[in-house]
Write a protein that holds these residues in place. Structure first.
Motif, PDB file in Angstrom:
ATOM      1  N   GLN A 171       0.826  -1.212   0.000  1.00 27.31           N
ATOM      2  CA  GLN A 171       0.000   0.000   0.000  1.00 27.31           C
ATOM      3  C   GLN A 171       0.852   1.250   0.000  1.00 27.31           C
ATOM      4  O   GLN A 171       0.602   2.212  -0.711  1.00 27.31           O
ATOM      5  CB  GLN A 171      -0.929  -0.002   1.221  1.00 27.31           C
ATOM      6  N   ILE A 172       1.919   1.177   0.806  1.00 24.60           N
ATOM      7  CA  ILE A 172       2.803   2.348   0.869  1.00 24.60           C
ATOM      8  C   ILE A 172       3.453   2.588  -0.468  1.00 24.60           C
ATOM      9  O   ILE A 172       3.532   3.716  -0.954  1.00 24.60           O
ATOM     10  CB  ILE A 172       3.869   2.144   1.979  1.00 24.60           C
ATOM     11  N   SER A 173       3.934   1.445  -1.064  1.00 22.02           N
ATOM     12  CA  SER A 173       4.609   1.598  -2.358  1.00 22.02           C
ATOM     13  C   SER A 173       3.639   2.110  -3.403  1.00 22.02           C
ATOM     14  O   SER A 173       3.995   2.904  -4.263  1.00 22.02           O
ATOM     15  CB  SER A 173       5.209   0.273  -2.812  1.00 22.02           C
ATOM     16  N   LYS A 174       2.400   1.660  -3.265  1.00 21.12           N
ATOM     17  CA  LYS A 174       1.412   2.127  -4.245  1.00 21.12           C
ATOM     18  C   LYS A 174       1.174   3.610  -4.097  1.00 21.12           C
ATOM     19  O   LYS A 174       1.170   4.365  -5.077  1.00 21.12           O
ATOM     20  CB  LYS A 174       0.090   1.379  -4.067  1.00 21.12           C
ATOM     21  N   SER A 175       0.997   4.031  -2.847  1.00 23.36           N
ATOM     22  CA  SER A 175       0.755   5.473  -2.661  1.00 23.36           C
ATOM     23  C   SER A 175       1.976   6.263  -3.066  1.00 23.36           C
ATOM     24  O   SER A 175       1.882   7.314  -3.707  1.00 23.36           O
ATOM     25  CB  SER A 175       0.366   5.738  -1.196  1.00 23.36           C
TER      26      SER A 175
ATOM     27  N   VAL B 267      -5.841  -0.955  -3.664  1.00 19.28           N
ATOM     28  CA  VAL B 267      -5.948  -0.116  -2.451  1.00 19.28           C
ATOM     29  C   VAL B 267      -7.394  -0.006  -1.994  1.00 19.28           C
ATOM     30  O   VAL B 267      -7.719  -0.079  -0.800  1.00 19.28           O
ATOM     31  CB  VAL B 267      -5.348   1.277  -2.729  1.00 19.28           C
ATOM     32  N   ALA B 268      -8.293   0.164  -3.003  1.00 22.02           N
ATOM     33  CA  ALA B 268      -9.719   0.262  -2.644  1.00 22.02           C
ATOM     34  C   ALA B 268     -10.197  -1.026  -1.990  1.00 22.02           C
ATOM     35  O   ALA B 268     -10.929  -0.992  -0.986  1.00 22.02           O
ATOM     36  CB  ALA B 268     -10.537   0.559  -3.908  1.00 22.02           C
ATOM     37  N   GLU B 269      -9.742  -2.147  -2.520  1.00 15.52           N
ATOM     38  CA  GLU B 269     -10.147  -3.420  -1.925  1.00 15.52           C
ATOM     39  C   GLU B 269      -9.587  -3.578  -0.515  1.00 15.52           C
ATOM     40  O   GLU B 269     -10.285  -4.039   0.402  1.00 15.52           O
ATOM     41  CB  GLU B 269      -9.668  -4.565  -2.812  1.00 15.52           C
ATOM     42  N   SER B 270      -8.289  -3.198  -0.350  1.00 15.60           N
ATOM     43  CA  SER B 270      -7.671  -3.312   0.996  1.00 15.60           C
ATOM     44  C   SER B 270      -8.351  -2.374   1.982  1.00 15.60           C
ATOM     45  O   SER B 270      -8.537  -2.710   3.156  1.00 15.60           O
ATOM     46  CB  SER B 270      -6.176  -3.021   0.910  1.00 15.60           C
ATOM     47  N   LYS B 271      -8.751  -1.185   1.506  1.00 15.94           N
ATOM     48  CA  LYS B 271      -9.474  -0.267   2.396  1.00 15.94           C
ATOM     49  C   LYS B 271     -10.778  -0.872   2.876  1.00 15.94           C
ATOM     50  O   LYS B 271     -11.143  -0.781   4.057  1.00 15.94           O
ATOM     51  CB  LYS B 271      -9.762   1.049   1.662  1.00 15.94           C
ATOM     52  N   LYS B 272     -11.469  -1.530   1.941  1.00 14.70           N
ATOM     53  CA  LYS B 272     -12.724  -2.165   2.318  1.00 14.70           C
ATOM     54  C   LYS B 272     -12.495  -3.255   3.354  1.00 14.70           C
ATOM     55  O   LYS B 272     -13.239  -3.377   4.355  1.00 14.70           O
ATOM     56  CB  LYS B 272     -13.361  -2.762   1.059  1.00 14.70           C
ATOM     57  N   GLU B 273     -11.407  -4.052   3.184  1.00 16.79           N
ATOM     58  CA  GLU B 273     -11.087  -5.100   4.164  1.00 16.79           C
ATOM     59  C   GLU B 273     -10.732  -4.493   5.523  1.00 16.79           C
ATOM     60  O   GLU B 273     -11.126  -5.011   6.572  1.00 16.79           O
ATOM     61  CB  GLU B 273      -9.932  -5.944   3.633  1.00 16.79           C
ATOM     62  N   GLN B 274      -9.978  -3.368   5.506  1.00 19.28           N
ATOM     63  CA  GLN B 274      -9.619  -2.708   6.767  1.00 19.28           C
ATOM     64  C   GLN B 274     -10.856  -2.201   7.498  1.00 19.28           C
ATOM     65  O   GLN B 274     -10.960  -2.294   8.738  1.00 19.28           O
ATOM     66  CB  GLN B 274      -8.669  -1.549   6.476  1.00 19.28           C
ATOM     67  N   ASP B 275     -11.797  -1.653   6.722  1.00 23.12           N
ATOM     68  CA  ASP B 275     -13.038  -1.175   7.362  1.00 23.12           C
ATOM     69  C   ASP B 275     -13.766  -2.313   8.042  1.00 23.12           C
ATOM     70  O   ASP B 275     -14.285  -2.167   9.177  1.00 23.12           O
ATOM     71  CB  ASP B 275     -13.940  -0.529   6.302  1.00 23.12           C
ATOM     72  N   ASP B 276     -13.822  -3.468   7.355  1.00 20.31           N
ATOM     73  CA  ASP B 276     -14.483  -4.635   7.967  1.00 20.31           C
ATOM     74  C   ASP B 276     -13.764  -5.065   9.242  1.00 20.31           C
ATOM     75  O   ASP B 276     -14.414  -5.389  10.272  1.00 20.31           O
ATOM     76  CB  ASP B 276     -14.502  -5.797   6.967  1.00 20.31           C
ATOM     77  N   LEU B 277     -12.409  -5.059   9.221  1.00 21.40           N
ATOM     78  CA  LEU B 277     -11.639  -5.417  10.422  1.00 21.40           C
ATOM     79  C   LEU B 277     -11.862  -4.444  11.564  1.00 21.40           C
ATOM     80  O   LEU B 277     -11.976  -4.831  12.744  1.00 21.40           O
ATOM     81  CB  LEU B 277     -10.150  -5.492  10.071  1.00 21.40           C
TER      82      LEU B 277
END
Length: 959
Positions: free
Chosen positions: A785-789, A900-910
């Protein structure tokens, strides 16, 4: 049936009672038997009796046999017997041993009468057409024979029935495709009878692909080497093509003429031809003549003649013409065929003129043929054929006529005598002791002059040596001499024939040629001879000569230009009035057209005579007689005043014709000039367009040179201000040398800018490479994620930087182009520096020094510009590669954004799950505290093992 009873006659002609009773019983059996076998046996018995008792079987059994054909279609055997019986009754082809001497007429009547009975009901013929369609041999073959016999007996009536029958002709055409040769061959005979004298059926048969099938059969059977089948096919083709312009055109358009060429391929050994081959080749030649007959429409004949030349058929016929060992009748027919193939067709006539006989030395074919014509030992029909060939060669062929006449003129005669020309052969035949040779040569020479006034005048120049020591005489004079002495010369053949030939030649020669008439009248013996011949009361044979003499005298009056005082028109008419009488003269003139041989010759161009004595008139001469007979009769009765008026009218018409001819000539010349001027205009237009393009190009070049010159003048002013202390000389157009230094400084600045840009680009390259490597090395979710940003940020920065670099490069390229133009100005200023500063020797030296410095600076500037342009090109390439890298990174960016959008969605669920756990933990802590259980702090809990926390939680829940 009464007429049939009449035919039977008395007791002697009638059959024996036993035979009649037997036939009656068999007919009753056919009519009343219910069993098919009984009827079949009865019909078989009738068939066996039908030849001997033809009349009785025909009278009693015909209706029963027709009924059998209608009702017993399912049994092919009985149908075959019935058809055979009807054929025996109707056909006249009885065996010779069964015919009696007094029977033929009765036989002919019987066949015709029985045919009339059979076709009275048209359904019978239609029934027969359906039976012919059957494939069974025992039905189809007798059906074909019976239908052929019906057509022989009552052709027009049967043709009409078949024509109105649906698909009647098409059914019969299928017979040609039958694989059984006997049916196919009889089918050809049937179609021969069907197509006789019926143009409508001929067209239908032709459009049913008959030409293709018949030509295929002829080829399969071996062309001219084939048997009787080839002969039958050729006869059928003649039926289809003769006097049928539509089929002839279809034959030509279908390229079938080209398929006729192999028919006439003959080998070197032409000995021992079979009678069938001679017959086949004779029919093939006749078929060619059908296509090019003079009686056909001229356009159709001409197109067929051209097709025969282009496919090589004419060349093949000429090969047979010159071959050795060819039978006489085939050679004669070939000559007639070649005659009509070349008649009136200039292209074919020119080719025929070029054909040489295979002799040593080679001789023209025309000369070889003429040798046969004037040779009295050759067959009569062959000589007639050669004459026809020569006439066709000269027909509407002024070129050929000129070539023949030129062989008689003094300037073209071969002095060595090694070769015999056509003209010499004609003269030899004209004066030989054979009357047939005289006539043929005279007619041939007349055709060389036909409708050609120029050649008629030229032939007057021909001089002949009569005997040693005597002066030569003209050809015209010699003809009149022979004519006047005709009775005294001993000749072979008809005495009248020679004089008729010479008179036809003289009439053709003098008609429409005033100069020839004057030459003829110049001989004082000619007119007395003519008047003496006309005035005498001679026998019937001599009446023809008298008529031709009257025609020749009339031509001498009608075409007389009154140039000879003693033989003016008026005096000649007075002479006729005194010596002959006008009515008597007109009566003698009418003898020509009333003669039987004249009527025969007027029918067709080909000279066809039953015997040499009947060769009196030529076809073309009959046209001349028809044209002149009326005008000569009128001219004889005209008075002198009318003659004068006519002369005036003629002169007026001649003047008018001269004026018209003059204007035609002027118009023709003007047309030629117009064509030439049009061509000149076209060439001038093209040249003008080219010149305009050149001028435009040169104007643009001149403008460029002017601009360069002005810039160099300005640049030269800068240089002179920088190097010369004289103000007036070194200041030009207000530009100082400081600007040159300024330009150099700007160049240096741009160089540094280039270096900076290259460094920045290298940094960006390293950043891109690092970004790529970092993307590959990142493994965990957070680092990705960091590398992507980070990659996104770098991408954005890189894009901005690239846009900035592009704008800088564009500015730089503009500056480079500006510097290049200034560099060019300096070059031009260098070239023009000498005349501007050449006012003194001192300035000249300075100019040379300046020139060297300028050249050095220009070289340096050129090298710098070249280096900058190379750098620009490399930067452009680098930009292109960067653009492609950016496109790739943008794709990766879009993928990373999606991840990133998918990981954000997973983080919200967590986070939601963690919030629920925190609430539960806090509630449990409160409960534990209430229960008095010691609870650790949150920091301790977080630092403890996560597994222990889970176990404690479970225990607490159990409690």
């Amino acid at each position: 049936m009464n007429f049939l009873r009449g035919v039977m006659g008395g007791p002697s002609a009638g059959p024996q009672p036993s035979g009649t009773e037997t036939i009656q019983k068999l007919c009753d059996r056919v009519a009343s038997s219910t069993l098919l076998d009984d009827r079949r046996d009865a019909v078989r018995a009738l068939k066996s009796l039908s030849k001997k008792y033809r009349l009785e079987v025909g009278i009693q059994a015909m209706e029963h046999l027709i009924h059998v054909l209608q009702t017993d279609r399912s049994d092919s055997e009985i149908i075959g017997y019935a058809l055979d019986t009807l054929y025996n009754v109707i056909s006249n082809d009885l065996e010779e041993e069964e015919q009696e001497e007094n029977l033929p007429k009765q036989v002919d009547d019987l066949g015709s009468q029985f045919t009339e009975i059979f076709i009275k009901q048209q359904e019978n013929v239609t029934l027969l057409l359906t039976l012919v369609e059957e494939f069974d041999f025992h039905v189809r073959w007798p059906g074909v024979k019976l239908l052929t016999s019906l057509l022989k007996q009552q052709g027009p009536q049967v043709q009409q029935i078949i024509l109105v029958s649906p698909m009647g002709v098409s059914r019969l055409m299928d017979l040609l495709a039958d694989s059984r040769e006997v049916i196919r061959n009889d089918g050809v005979l049937l179609l021969q009878q069907l197509t006789k004298s019926n143009a409508a059926i001929q067209k239908i048969v032709a459009f049913e692909n008959a030409f293709e099938r018949l030509l295929d059969i002829i080829t399969e059977e071996g062309n001219s080497d084939g048997g009787i089948v080839v002969e039958d096919c050729l006869l059928l083709l003649q039926n289809l093509l003769k006097n049928n312009n539509s089929n002839q055109n279809f034959f030509k358009e279908g390229s079938y003429i080209q398929r006729m060429k192999p028919w006439f391929e003959v080998g070197d050994d032409n000995c021992g031809w079979s009678a069938q081959k001679v017959t086949n080749l004779h029919l093939m030649l006749q078929l060619v003549r059908v296509l090019v007959s003079p009686t056909n429409p001229p356009g159709a004949t001409s197109s067929c003649q051209k097709a025969m030349f282009h496919c090589g058929l004419l060349q093949q016929l000429c090969t047979i013409l010159m071959a050795t060992g060819v039978p006489a009748d085939i050679l004669t027919e070939t000559i007639n065929t070649v005659s009509e193939v070349i008649r009136g067709c200039q292209m074919n006539q020119d080719y025929f003129a070029s054909v040489n006989a295979p002799s040593n030395p080679p001789r023209p074919a025309i000369v070889v043929l003429l040798m046969s014509m004037v040779n009295e030992r050759q067959p009569f029909v062959l000589r007639c054929a050669v004459l026809y060939c020569f006439q066709c060669f000269l027909y509407k062929n002024q070129k050929g006529q000129g070539e023949i006449v030129s062989t008689l003129l003094p300037s073209t005669i071969d002095a060595t005598g090694n070769s015999v020309s056509a003209g010499q052969l004609l003269c030899g035949g004209l004066f030989s002791t054979d009357s047939l040779s005289n006539w043929c040569a005279a007619v041939a020479l007349a055709h060389a002059l036909q409708e050609n006034a120029t050649l008629k005048e030229q032939l007057l120049r021909v001089q002949l040596a009569t005997s040693i020591g005597n002066p030569p005489v003209s050809l015209l004079q010699q003809c009149t001499n022979i004519l006047s002495q005709g009775d005294k010369i001993d000749r072979r053949g008809s005495k009248v024939q020679t004089r008729v030939g010479l008179l036809m030649l003289l009439c053709t020669w003098l008609s429409n040629c005033s100069i020839a008439v004057t030459h003829f009248l110049h001989n004082p013996a000619n007119i007395p001879f003519l008047t003496g011949q006309i005035a005498e009361n001679l026998g019937e044979e001599e009446q023809l000569v008298q008529g031709l003499c009257a025609l020749l005298l009339g031509i001498s009056i009608y075409y007389n230009d009154n140039s000879l005082e003693n033989y003016r028109k008026e005096k000649l008419k007075q002479l006729i009035e005194k010596r002959i009488g006008r009515e008597n003269f007109i009566e003698k003139l009418g003898f020509i057209s009333k003669h039987e041989l004249y009527s025969r010759a007027a029918q067709k161009p080909q000279p066809s005579f039953s015997s040499p004595d009947h060769m009196m008139f030529d076809h073309e001469f009959t046209k001349l007689v028809k044209e002149l007979e009326g005008v000569i009769s009128k001219a004889i009765y005209k008075s002198s005043e009318e003659d004068k008026k006519e002369e005036e009218v003629k002169k007026t018409l001649e003047q008018h014709d001269n004026i018209v001819t003059h204007y035609k000539k002027v118009i023709r010349e003007q047309d030629q000039e117009l064509e030439e001027l049009k061509q000149q205009i076209n060439t001038l237009k093209s040249q003008n367009e080219q010149l305009q393009a050149t001028v435009t190009q040169q104007v643009s070049q001149i403008q460029q040179h002017k601009d360069q010159y002005n810039l160099l003048k300005v640049q030269l002013g800068k240089d002179t201000q920088h190097h010369n202390s004289h103000g007036d000389t070194f200041q030009m157009n207000g530009i100082q040398t400081e600007e040159v230094n300024k330009l150099k400084e700007e160049l240096e600045e741009w160089k540094t800018k280039h270096e900076l840009l290259q460094g920045q680009l290298r940094e960006k390259d390293s950043v891109i490479e690092k970004l790529k490597s970092s993307q590959l090395e990142m493994g965990t979710e957070q680092s990705s994620q960091i590398s992507k940003s980070g990659g996104l940020e770098h991408n954005n920065e890189l894009q901005k930087e690239l846009e900035r670099l592009r704008s800088q490069i564009q500015l730089q390229s503009a500056e480079i182009s500006k510097l290049q133009t200034e560099n060019q100005k300096l070059q031009v200023m260098n070239a023009t520096a000498d005349p501007v500063l050449g006012h003194s020797s001192a300035t000249a030296a300075q100019n040379s020094e300046w020139k060297g410095q300028l050249e050095q600076e220009i070289k340096e500037l050129k090298s710098e510009v070249k280096a900058l342009s190379e750098e620009k090109a490399s930067l452009k390439e680098y930009l292109d590669s960067s653009s492609s890298t950016i496109a790739i990174l943008q794709d990766e960016k879009s993928k990373l954004q999606q991840e990133v959008a998918e990981s954000k969605k997973e983080q919200d669920d967590l986070l939601v799950l963690l919030a629920d756990q925190d609430q539960k933990l806090s509630a449990l802590k409160i409960k534990l505290k209430d229960l008095g259980v010691p609870v650790e702090d949150e920091d301790d809990i977080e630092s403890g093992d996560q597994g222990d926390e889970d176990e404690d939680g479970d225990d607490e829940e159990q409690d």
